[in-house]
Design a protein around this motif. Sequence first.
Motif: not given
Length: 464
Positions: A138-140, A142, A149, A243, A448, A450-451
């Motif tokens: 999951n994103q967190d 990562r 990541d 996001h 998102n 954050r990516k």
Amino acid sequence: GKSWIDMKNLTKEMIGLEVLIRGRVNTNRPVSSKLGFMTLRQTGGEVSVQCVGIASEEMKVSVKMIRFMKQLSCESFVDVIGVVALPKDPVIGTTQEVEIQVRKVFCVDRVKEEKLPLNVEDAARSKADIQAGKPGANQDTRLNNRVIDLRTPANQAIFRIQSHVQMAFRELLASKDFIEIHTPKLMAGSSEGGSAVFRLDYKGQSACLAQSPQLHKQMAICGDLRRVFEVGPVFRAEDSFTHRHLCEFVGLDVEMDINKHYSELMDLVDELFVCIFTKLNERCSKELEAVRNQFPFQPLKFLPKTLRLTFAEGIEMLKEAGEEVDPLKDLNTESERKLGQLVLEKYNTEFYILHRYPLAARPFYTMPCADNADYSNSFDVFIRGEEIISGAQRVHIPELLEERAKEIGIDVTAISTYINSFRYGAPPHGGFGVGLERVVMLFCALDNIRKTSLFPRDPQRLAP
Ligand code: 4AD
């Protein structure tokens, strides 16, 4: 006395040659006491090669060395000396058509952790992989383990694409006589107003982190620099966790003198972004493919000459589609997205400019329209229905600027040096600010922001 060769240069022409390579252990598969397979990779798997260890007198490889090779943990860095060869069976999962028959292995840096907090393979999974039952991350998880990541092919590609956006931005502006500047990030007053300001103590004096280069890039114009741009950090004490909002992002800012009309600014946006998108498609096809493999998306639709609609035209389109919108207020996120869809249907573009915004929806430094002060000489620019740029002509008349700031409730004493800059003569001017992470996010239709931020800062994240 051997020097390292880059894994990507390992080709069939080198068969029979002894080489030295360095890489990260990607997989390590022992078969028997005399045989082992290890794959090494570079730059997120963009390049990878299989190394075969066979204990044999001929190769001067001992069983002891095979044992040493077998215990090298994944993600460790190793050097391998070996002979380039054609694999017996085609190797699955490596990029190079040749393999290395190992003579010697050296451990350069060993991963001692029993289990890593994030597995690169899990981080690299697409949604389809996960739905097919393969483990994902999951994103967190990562983001908490961003250094691992970042090793995925998609992430390697994202940050190269980001670098290309900046390069294309700089190249085009430099060709038009713009100079790159750096404005201070520590300021006495806030540059955009509102509550999203990080306050701090500056040796006993209250100060802010710059919410944009806005005031100082304009002051550079007052100082006759004429055409300037900046690539630098922008700080926003955002409360909302969305996001598309970060507390620190990279701003691409432009400011220039204008002769007649704020359309000169939109002409530049048009040329700049058609150039950036075209260069990305030309220069980053491999990277875009790598992103698409994990996060599928359709190429951005844009026109050779960017569509411009007035805010009033946008409101009309929304009303016709049955939306309730206030013609003198800013659009909310939903209306912006809806308008993006309508524009796509009608004009077949996912990139367009909306201009002549209601004055009330814009910052205090925005120039009102000469023919109707309810509107302003300003614009926003959208990719796939989301804002990436806002820009405008600025007020260069100090009395009006002061009046506008006061109206909005800004403490003018904290920005008095800015306002005073216009008392010594200033040309009509304007500019715009672009959010770099948003450009990359929306060009690749990622879900998102954050990516596309290397180490994102959001209302809940200050580390790593
Ligand atoms: O719309 P903004 O706040 O405009 C300005 O800062 C003006 N000084 C620009 C100008 O020259 N008139 O920010 C500009 C861009 C937005 O369009 C958006 O792409 C990005 O910066 N942005 C953010 N990106 C990530 N996180 C945030 N919290 C952002 N806020 C704005």
